[in-house]
Design an enzyme around this catalytic site. Structure first.
Site, short mmCIF file in Angstrom:
data_model
loop_
_atom_site.label_atom_id
_atom_site.label_comp_id
_atom_site.label_asym_id
_atom_site.label_seq_id
_atom_site.Cartn_x
_atom_site.Cartn_y
_atom_site.Cartn_z
N HIS A 11 -12.02 52.46 33.71
CA HIS A 11 -12.16 51.25 32.89
C HIS A 11 -12.68 50.09 33.75
O HIS A 11 -13.60 49.37 33.36
CB HIS A 11 -10.80 50.80 32.35
CG HIS A 11 -10.31 51.58 31.16
ND1 HIS A 11 -11.07 51.81 30.05
CD2 HIS A 11 -9.11 52.16 30.92
CE1 HIS A 11 -10.36 52.51 29.17
NE2 HIS A 11 -9.16 52.74 29.68
N PRO A 17 -1.85 33.37 11.17
CA PRO A 17 -0.42 33.17 11.38
C PRO A 17 -0.15 32.53 12.73
O PRO A 17 -0.86 32.78 13.70
CB PRO A 17 0.16 34.59 11.37
CG PRO A 17 -0.90 35.47 10.81
CD PRO A 17 -2.20 34.79 11.01
N GLU A 59 -7.69 54.39 34.79
CA GLU A 59 -7.74 52.93 34.85
C GLU A 59 -8.90 52.44 35.72
O GLU A 59 -9.57 51.47 35.38
CB GLU A 59 -6.42 52.35 35.36
CG GLU A 59 -5.21 52.63 34.46
CD GLU A 59 -5.41 52.20 33.01
OE1 GLU A 59 -6.20 51.27 32.76
OE2 GLU A 59 -4.77 52.81 32.14
P1 ADP Z 1 2.34 29.23 10.75
O1 ADP Z 1 0.95 28.71 10.84
O2 ADP Z 1 2.35 30.72 10.69
O3 ADP Z 1 3.13 28.58 9.68
P2 ADP Z 1 4.28 27.95 12.41
O4 ADP Z 1 4.02 26.55 12.03
O5 ADP Z 1 5.46 28.59 11.79
O6 ADP Z 1 3.01 28.86 12.15
O7 ADP Z 1 4.38 28.02 14.00
C1 ADP Z 1 5.39 28.73 14.66
C2 ADP Z 1 5.79 28.05 15.96
O8 ADP Z 1 4.72 28.08 16.89
C3 ADP Z 1 6.10 26.59 15.78
O9 ADP Z 1 7.44 26.42 15.47
C4 ADP Z 1 5.75 25.99 17.13
O10 ADP Z 1 6.81 26.15 18.06
C5 ADP Z 1 4.61 26.87 17.61
N1 ADP Z 1 3.31 26.25 17.29
C6 ADP Z 1 2.39 26.77 16.45
N2 ADP Z 1 1.30 25.98 16.39
C7 ADP Z 1 1.54 24.91 17.20
C8 ADP Z 1 0.80 23.74 17.53
N3 ADP Z 1 -0.41 23.52 17.04
N4 ADP Z 1 1.36 22.87 18.39
C9 ADP Z 1 2.59 23.10 18.90
N5 ADP Z 1 3.34 24.17 18.61
C10 ADP Z 1 2.84 25.08 17.77
ZN ZN Z 2 -7.52 53.55 28.70
#
Ligand code: ADP
Ligand code: ZN
Ligand code: MG
Length: 651
Positions: free
Chosen positions: A440, A214, A437
């Site tokens: 760690h 994601p 901490e």
């Molecule tokens: P998914 O892979 O979950 O569909 P999205 O395309 O919805 O992810 O990405 C969410 C947001 O994160 C985008 O609107 C953009 O602002 C940012 N983002 C994600 N990947 C990139 C990338 N490779 N380059 C620039 N911005 C990105």
């Molecule tokens: Zn801890």
């Protein structure tokens, strides 16, 4: 500008809403009338005893007796000219003597005709429930369907059509995923110059699937293609196909492809394909929704087979769960091209940061390359969020531009949550957190390949962290070697070990560390096959490729094996615990000293921290333990167990 292909359905929806409102108005009107009529007949009320008194005094001329009330008229008075009507309060006592009394006083009496206001409430009591029922039914239909009863007959596609450039996104806005971009560029080229390929007899691919974790930019890439392609671009999300009524999804698919074929060459993009294309076997027969999904999926498969590859319709889809997709979707001739959109590497992260930093005002000292180095594992969406957080921080402090310090603070905030200075710890809790901490940090400083400890803090943050140790990797890592996993487990247990070594009793503050350490030890055995005793056998079924944090189900194992796994996991965690204790015992003076400084300053970082951590000395057995996981019997017996200790409860 998105062109709405959905207008007529919208109108139907409005109509059905209008019908519902009329129904509501009618109901309200009836209710109002009823109240009005009931009010209208109100008369003066007299108690039964007063009425009897009046009868006995001979003042009553005639009486009408009903089942609920009695109406009577007074004889014309000498003082007043007209006779007056009065009404006795209900309920009427069941007085069987009443007729006799009336006779005695020579009063004329008769039965009261049935109430003339009752009819409307009678009708309402018959009409209202069905009306309410139908009202609720239509309303539910409207909700579930999005378009009222109309959808019972048609299921037109909800796809939005974007024309060239209308998404406002181009390939320039997507960074760090160069391979995917190259492949997609090729697709765009197919559509623009189809003849170049078909002339040589090549078949244009039908389906391209974007897979990846994601937030890596799959949806963004699709939008960028719409911007680049110069052909119509239909966009729809997989979940929009799934409806309450079986068959609607399928007819939507049919409609979508019909439209697409008319507009060819064009691109059809299905986001979140897994919502629709889940394997038909993997989902149990619970809930009727499956029928719908299955039909929709079958329709999609049929449509994909049904068009000639050279008609110029290319199907694009995105998912972060390719492993749950129905295998039929992935066979050649359907989504046969898979493009992995993975988390960006360091150079990719820098490029993504540059894209997003274009929109904000940067100070001179900002070094995006350095930021990229400090953010391994961040996906594009995380980086976009990071830039925004930094800008928000700078704005709050009224800076003229976003500085490196804002960025560093933003990284910390993204990793550990908001600072919570308001959470006051008592002295003992504060001390416990400080030693925890530092524990760690000291162990983390010795362990291989997990990065440097950059900061220790006992300022509470985020949801549950009372303090934290920030350890940032020096480089992107794609593999973990076994000694690094052991080292990581020992580092995680370092907090708990410090509490034991110093206080002789432990707190609840280590629960998250223990959870993580145990998970890692279990994966060591069941997923990575690193245990010597159990060997390289997978005891887990790998099911999640791109979604972290979801546990995989165990393979079916014999009770004996299950027991062996449990023992092995326990041995690994125990060994790490022993080593952690040994390290802290050996560096006890340093532990005390560092914890005191931390208690004073609350935050330790930079040169001061580095100078302290350089002084940590490993115990003799550590190197061997890291390599093999084995500890000498002497060491195992030396460390006493901490039975009988008390729990320090912190919240
Ligand atoms: P998914 O892979 O979950 O569909 P999205 O395309 O919805 O992810 O990405 C969410 C947001 O994160 C985008 O609107 C953009 O602002 C940012 N983002 C994600 N990947 C990139 C990338 N490779 N380059 C620039 N911005 C990105
Ligand atoms: Zn801890
Ligand atoms: Mg997406």
């Amino acid at each position: 500008m998105p062109i709405d292909t959905d207008n007529d359905r919208q109108n139907k929806k409005l109509e059905s809403r209008g019908f519902g409102r009329n129904l509501f108005l009618i109901l309200m009107w009836l209710l109002f009338l009823n109240l009005l009529l009931l009010r209208g007949v109100e008369q003066t009320q007299v108690s039964y005893s007063q009425f009897l008194d009046q009868v006995e005094a001979g003042k009553v001329a005639n009486v009408k007796i009903g089942s609920e009330r009695i109406e009577y008229a007074l004889k014309p008075d000498e003082t007043a000219e007209e006779s007056s009507q009065e009404l006795v309060t209900i309920p009427v006592p069941l007085d069987s003597d009443l007729p006799k009394i009336l006779r005695q006083h020579d009063v004329e009496f008769s039965a009261l005709p049935p109430s003339n206001t009752g009819w409307i409430s009678t009708i309402l009591s018959w009409v209202l429930p069905p009306l309410i029922f139908f009202g609720v039914w239509f309303w539910l239909l409207g909700q579930a369907q999005g378009n009222g009863p109309a959808a019972l007959t048609v299921g037109k596609s909800k796809a939005r059509i974007y024309s060239e450039g209308s998404t406002g996104v181009t390939f320039d806005d997507v960074a760090g995923v160069d391979e995917a971009k190259t492949e997609l560029q090729e697709i765009v080229d197919f559509l623009k110059n189809a003849a170049k390929y078909t002339r040589l007899g090549a078949k244009i691919p039908k389906g391209v699937l974007l897979v990846g974790p994601p937030g890596t930019g799959k949806t963004l890439l699709a939008k960028a293609i719409a911007g680049e392609a110069g052909v119509p671009f239909f966009s729809i999300s997989g979940s929009e196909f799934i409806e309450l009524f079986v068959g609607i999804g399928a007819s939507r698919v049919r409609d979508l492809f019909e439209q697409a074929k008319q507009q060819a060459p064009c691109i059809v993009f299905i986001d979140e394909l897994d919502a629709l294309g889940k394997s038909r076997t993997s989902s149990g027969p619970l809930l009727g929704g499956n029928d719908e999904r299955e039909q929709t999926l079958n329709q999609l498969l049929a449509e994909m087979d049904g068009f000639n590859p050279n008609t110029g319709v290319i199907l694009l889809a995105a998912t972060n769960r390719p492993e749950v997709l129905d295998p039929a979707l992935l066979r050649p001739g359907r989504f046969d091209r898979q493009i992995v959109v993975d988390r960006p590497d360091k150079i990719g992260r820098q490029a993504i940061l540059e894209v997003h930093a274009r929109k904000i005002k940067l100070a001179e000292d900002v070094d995006l390359a350095k930021l990229a180095a400090r953010t391994p594992g961040f996906a594009g969406a995380d980086l976009a969020n990071l830039v925004n957080e930094a800008a928000l921080l700078a704005a709050r402090k009224n800076h003229n531009a976003v500085t490196m310090k804002d960025f560093n603070e933003a990284i910390e905030r993204v990793l550990t949550g908001l600072e919570k200075k308001s959470r006051l710890l008592n002295e003992l809790e504060k001390k416990t957190v400080a030693y925890h901490e530092v524990g760690h940090a000291l162990i983390g400083a010795l362990m291989p390949g997990v990065g440097t400890v950059e900061k220790i803090s006992i300022v509470p943050r985020g949801v549950g962290a009372l303090g934290y140790t920030l350890q940032l990797p020096e480089e992107d890592r794609f593999l973990m070697i076994e000694d690094e996993i052991r080292g990581r487990i020992a580092t995680l247990l370092g907090g708990r070990a410090a509490e034991e070594a110093i206080f002789g009793k432990v707190s609840t503050g280590a629960s998250d560390d223990i959870q993580k350490a145990t998970d890692l030890a279990e994966r060591f055995v069941t997923l990575y096959g690193m245990s010597d005793r159990l060997g390289p056998i997978a005891f887990e079924k790998m099911q999640q490729q791109f979604l972290e944090g979801l546990t995989n189900p165990r393979r079916t194992v014999s009770p004996k094996i299950a027991e062996a796994i449990d023992r092995e996991v326990k041995d690994i965690v125990d060994g790490a615990h022993h080593i952690a204790l040994a390290i802290l015992e050996q560096n006890r003076a340093l532990l005390e000293e560092t914890a005191q400084v931390l208690l004073e300053k609350e935050i330790l970082e930079g040169e001061e921290l580095r100078a302290k951590l350089e002084r940590v000395r490993p115990p003799a057995e550590m190197a061997q333990w890291l390599r093999t996981g084995e500890l000498s019997q002497q060491m195992l017996s030396e460390q006493t167990s901490f039975n009988g200790r008390q729990q320090v409860i912190s919240n």
